[in-house]
Design an enzyme around this catalytic site. Structure first.
Site, PDB file in Angstrom:
ATOM      1  CD  GLU A  34      -2.944 102.756 -21.856  1.00  0.00           C
ATOM      2  OE1 GLU A  34      -1.844 101.793 -21.417  1.00  0.00           O
ATOM      3  OE2 GLU A  34      -2.561 102.852 -22.413  1.00  0.00           O
ATOM      4  CD  GLU A  78      -6.916  98.194 -26.088  1.00  0.00           C
ATOM      5  OE1 GLU A  78      -7.130  99.218 -25.480  1.00  0.00           O
ATOM      6  OE2 GLU A  78      -6.713  97.280 -26.333  1.00  0.00           O
ATOM      7  CB  SER A 131      -3.186 102.948 -30.953  1.00  0.00           C
ATOM      8  OG  SER A 131      -3.751 103.698 -31.221  1.00  0.00           O
TER       9      SER A 131
HETATM   10  O1  KIV Z   1      -3.853 104.543 -28.462  1.00  0.00           O
HETATM   11  C1  KIV Z   1      -5.378 104.316 -28.134  1.00  0.00           C
HETATM   12  O2  KIV Z   1      -6.066 103.925 -29.625  1.00  0.00           O
HETATM   13  C2  KIV Z   1      -6.070 103.589 -27.750  1.00  0.00           C
HETATM   14  C3  KIV Z   1      -7.509 102.717 -28.378  1.00  0.00           C
HETATM   15  C4  KIV Z   1      -6.963 101.426 -28.179  1.00  0.00           C
HETATM   16  C5  KIV Z   1      -8.695 103.098 -27.151  1.00  0.00           C
HETATM   17  O3  KIV Z   1      -5.938 103.781 -26.670  1.00  0.00           O
END
Ligand code: KIV
Length: 263
Positions: free
Chosen positions: A114, A181, A46
């Site tokens: 993921e 999520e 993120s």
């Molecule tokens: O990249 C991220 O911050 C995440 C969270 C949303 C769990 O994967």
């Protein structure tokens, strides 16, 4: 303080002690989070959005993830640090093996990937080579172009059953933690009960074993915060109090409440 390891998280699940985790990308915040009681930190991809200002996570590189993981480890020497494998960095077994090593050597305790069943061999291969793996199901931001945007997943029976089956399959492959999520509370509850490993929810209701938030969302630094996040800083007034409030509300299942969940 003793270092936090995976067995501490398993004990939390066993004791039904709900735990708070948060994303961290640098030394200063990692230090503050850790010193005020959040000992489970995710160096999330993120950071492509929160640090780099991109529209999604897809441009983040393994070099950038390694750099941020190193910074976070410096700030939180005793924390349990999960680092995201960025888009395409685990597309083949060979890439997964080389890139996971970079994150572990940068200071991560565990890497996160993921996706569902196609990761079976990757997870097994990494686990066999001493790299603990965290899975991530539901809304998986690296799949934005398949999912057609950031939307709640698993809303109908077919989709929900698919996510349940994937969770079981990933556990069989060897994941040691699972991030869920943006899925309905009922689905996250079923998965959390079915798995023996801890689940960590974000937008998945208050029945998962732990919660995680993107730090910018938790402290009101995001322009369009997602429905499931809460600005703890607004209520608490300063950062240490906001951190304590987040920990306490998670521990007592006050956060996330209905307003911050999907039914
Ligand atoms: O990249 C991220 O911050 C995440 C969270 C949303 C769990 O994967």
């Amino acid at each position: 303080m003793k270092s936090v390891y995976l067995n501490n998280l398993y004990k939390f699940k066993k004791d039904k002690h709900k735990f708070a985790a948060i994303t961290a990308y640098d030394y200063s915040f990692a230090k503050i989070f850790s010193e005020h009681g959040i000992k489970i930190l995710l160096v999330g991809d993120s950071l492509g959005m929160t640090i780099q200002g991109e529209l999604n996570t897809l441009k983040v590189t393994i070099k950038e993830m390694s750099y941020h993981t190193r910074c976070v480890r410096k700030g939180a020497p005793d924390a349990f640090i999960i680092a995201d494998m960025p888009f395409m960095s685990y597309a083949t077994l060979d890439k997964a093996y080389k890139n996971a090593a970079k994150l572990i050597q940068a200071g991560a305790n565990m890497i996160k990937v993921e996706g569902d069943n196609w990761l079976y061999d990757t997870i097994k291969m990494l686990t066999d080579r001493s790299v603990p793996v965290c899975g991530h199901l539901g809304l998986t931001p690296q799949y934005i172009n398949i999912l057609n945007g950031y939307k709640v997943q698993g809303k109908n029976n077919t989709d929900a059953n698919k996510i349940i089956k994937s969770a079981i399959s990933l556990e069989n492959a060897g994941i040691k933690l699972l991030v869920l999520e943006c899925i309905p509370v009922s689905l996250a509850t079923i998965i959390t009960k079915k798995l023996s490993i801890p689940t960590i929810g974000i937008g998945a209701g208050n029945k998962t074993d732990g919660q995680i938030l993107v730090m910018q969302d938790a402290f009101g630094l995001t322009y369009n915060p997602p429905k499931f996040s809460k600005n703890f800083l607004k209520q608490a007034g300063n950062l240490p109090n906001a951190i304590h409030m987040y920990i306490e509300e998670v521990k007592n299942s006050i956060f996330p409440d209905k307003i911050h969940s999907f039914i």
